[in-house]
Design an enzyme around this catalytic site. Structure first.
Site, PDB file in Angstrom:
ATOM      1  N   ASN A  43       0.894  -1.116   0.198  1.00  0.00           N
ATOM      2  CA  ASN A  43      -0.185  -0.002  -0.075  1.00  0.00           C
ATOM      3  C   ASN A  43       0.764   1.274   0.000  1.00  0.00           C
ATOM      4  O   ASN A  43       0.642   2.094  -0.758  1.00  0.00           O
ATOM      5  CB  ASN A  43      -0.702  -0.014   1.200  1.00  0.00           C
ATOM      6  CG  ASN A  43      -1.868  -0.919   1.126  1.00  0.00           C
ATOM      7  OD1 ASN A  43      -2.213  -1.695   0.153  1.00  0.00           O
ATOM      8  ND2 ASN A  43      -2.463  -1.296   2.633  1.00  0.00           N
ATOM      9  N   GLU A 139       4.917  -5.768   9.398  1.00  0.00           N
ATOM     10  CA  GLU A 139       4.172  -6.970   8.941  1.00  0.00           C
ATOM     11  C   GLU A 139       5.328  -7.784   8.456  1.00  0.00           C
ATOM     12  O   GLU A 139       4.868  -8.815   7.866  1.00  0.00           O
ATOM     13  CB  GLU A 139       3.389  -6.497   7.901  1.00  0.00           C
ATOM     14  CG  GLU A 139       2.016  -6.148   8.485  1.00  0.00           C
ATOM     15  CD  GLU A 139       0.830  -5.875   7.503  1.00  0.00           C
ATOM     16  OE1 GLU A 139      -0.639  -5.783   8.063  1.00  0.00           O
ATOM     17  OE2 GLU A 139       0.975  -5.462   6.204  1.00  0.00           O
ATOM     18  N   ASN A 183      -0.013   5.278  15.531  1.00  0.00           N
ATOM     19  CA  ASN A 183      -1.405   6.149  15.890  1.00  0.00           C
ATOM     20  C   ASN A 183      -1.054   6.057  17.592  1.00  0.00           C
ATOM     21  O   ASN A 183       0.073   5.785  17.994  1.00  0.00           O
ATOM     22  CB  ASN A 183      -2.578   5.308  15.756  1.00  0.00           C
ATOM     23  CG  ASN A 183      -2.638   3.673  16.126  1.00  0.00           C
ATOM     24  OD1 ASN A 183      -1.839   3.442  17.243  1.00  0.00           O
ATOM     25  ND2 ASN A 183      -3.154   2.997  15.604  1.00  0.00           N
ATOM     26  N   GLY A 217      -6.475  14.303  12.956  1.00  0.00           N
ATOM     27  CA  GLY A 217      -5.358  14.551  12.315  1.00  0.00           C
ATOM     28  C   GLY A 217      -3.827  14.128  12.913  1.00  0.00           C
ATOM     29  O   GLY A 217      -4.106  12.885  13.226  1.00  0.00           O
ATOM     30  N   ASP A 245      -1.039   4.006   5.805  1.00  0.00           N
ATOM     31  CA  ASP A 245      -0.405   3.685   4.623  1.00  0.00           C
ATOM     32  C   ASP A 245       0.001   5.014   3.639  1.00  0.00           C
ATOM     33  O   ASP A 245       1.110   5.251   3.101  1.00  0.00           O
ATOM     34  CB  ASP A 245      -0.543   2.328   3.937  1.00  0.00           C
ATOM     35  CG  ASP A 245      -1.098   1.377   4.830  1.00  0.00           C
ATOM     36  OD1 ASP A 245      -0.176   0.958   5.836  1.00  0.00           O
ATOM     37  OD2 ASP A 245      -1.636   0.434   4.519  1.00  0.00           O
TER      38      ASP A 245
HETATM   39  O1  RIB Z   1      -3.032  -0.967   6.382  1.00  0.00           O
HETATM   40  C1  RIB Z   1      -3.803  -1.673   5.810  1.00  0.00           C
HETATM   41  C2  RIB Z   1      -3.581  -2.939   5.640  1.00  0.00           C
HETATM   42  O2  RIB Z   1      -3.319  -3.730   6.743  1.00  0.00           O
HETATM   43  C3  RIB Z   1      -4.500  -3.974   4.795  1.00  0.00           C
HETATM   44  O3  RIB Z   1      -4.195  -3.725   3.491  1.00  0.00           O
HETATM   45  C4  RIB Z   1      -4.016  -5.378   4.967  1.00  0.00           C
HETATM   46  O4  RIB Z   1      -3.371  -6.032   4.187  1.00  0.00           O
HETATM   47  C5  RIB Z   1      -3.221  -4.878   6.277  1.00  0.00           C
HETATM   48  O5  RIB Z   1      -1.907  -5.505   6.095  1.00  0.00           O
END
Ligand code: RIB
Length: 297
Positions: A43, A139, A183, A217, A245
């Site tokens: 993303n 991730e 966040n 914000g 993202d």
């Molecule tokens: O930040 C959003 C994303 O978090 C999604 O697209 C999903 O794949 C997770 O990884």
């Protein structure tokens, strides 16, 4: 054109639309099901590319239909996928996302994303050396993120980290990051201070935290420790997936304009991103962002 290297995840998002979240043990009839390209890394890569950056993606997919489709979509978005590795024995990452009332709840199965290794980062030293900004999230394995941060430091490149999903960050990583973009919950978790007031936590890393608060914000402290607030922009929210993202991608793209201006544009890009369904659905192009900002002025 800023050159950005994204070190991160690539997922297929399996999205269920529903009017509300089911209770535990309840079966609910939903309103729709869709698959979207996603993953926090992919993303970020797509959002940065749409905003005019030249983007190289370091990631892993499985040797399966999702992996092939996601790689093709990244390429189609202008992202360089030469450093996306295909892992034979693991499936491509997926995210099960429930969207209700514009909000979302996500369960991620990392699959091939957890095979992105320090060796992948070492192999890509040349692209990191040539980058303007290195961007990552959590991730993919922590040792991989650390390797990317060390490599960015070695070559004097800004390293922006979105510490999501939330986890406590090793001290070395906190020393290496140029900017973290949590966040409120992720900030407390990253610093190992769950429940603490964010205004105090922002002081821990003056000039190196931009904290997002959704419709409120972003908050950030400058290097002198003064707290600043960038309000968000009023839009009609359809789906908040991918807003963070987009914020990170815009920060990296506009990094050369200085922190305050980069955050202003990142908030505008994130606002636009929530106006359409799917993590990448609403990510704006540079001209869409410019038009939106002109209308707000
Ligand atoms: O930040 C959003 C994303 O978090 C999604 O697209 C999903 O794949 C997770 O990884």
């Amino acid at each position: 054109m800023p050159k950005i290297v994204v070190v991160g995840s690539i997922n297929m998002d399996l999205v269920v639309l529903t009017s509300r979240y089911p209770e535990i043990g309840e079966t609910l009839t939903g309103e729709g099901f869709m698959t979207f390209a996603g993953g926090k890394g992919a993303n970020q890569a797509v959002a940065a590319s749409r905003l005019g950056s030249s983007v190289v993606m370091l990631g892993c997919v499985g040797n399966d239909a999702f992996g092939r489709e996601l790689s093709a979509r990244l390429l189609n978005e202008g992202v360089d996928t030469a450093w996306v590795d295909v892992i034979e024995e693991v499936e491509t990452g997926v995210a099960a996302i429930t969207v209700a009332g514009g909000d979302n709840a996500i369960v991620v199965i990392p699959g091939a994303n957890h095979r992105l290794s320090e060796a992948h980062v070492q192999a890509a030293e040349r692209v990191i050396r040539d980058a303007d900004v290195v961007l990552s999230q959590l991730e993919v394995p922590m040792p991989t993120v650390l390797a990317a941060a060390r490599m960015a430091r070695k070559h004097g490149k800004p390293f922006i980290l979105n510490p999501a999903p939330a986890q406590k960050l090793p001290g070395e990583l906190l020393d290496l990051v140029t900017l973290i973009t949590p966040n409120e919950f992720e900030l407390a978790t990253a610093l190992g201070c769950k429940g603490a007031d964010y205004t105090e936590l922002l002081d821990f890393l003056p000039g190196r935290v931009a904290m997002t608060r959704g419709a409120h914000g972003a908050f950030y402290s400058c290097s002198s420790g003064t707290l600043h607030h960038q309000p968000s922009f009023a839009v009609e929210v359809v789906d908040t997936t991918g807003a963070g993202d987009t914020f990170n991608a815009a920060l990296a793209t506009f990094w050369h304009l200085g922190l305050a201006e980069a955050i202003r544009r990142a908030c505008a890009a994130a606002a636009l991103s929530v106006t359409r369904l799917g993590a990448q659905g609403g990510m704006p192009t540079l001209s869409e962002l410019d038009d939106f900002r002109a209308r707000q002025a």
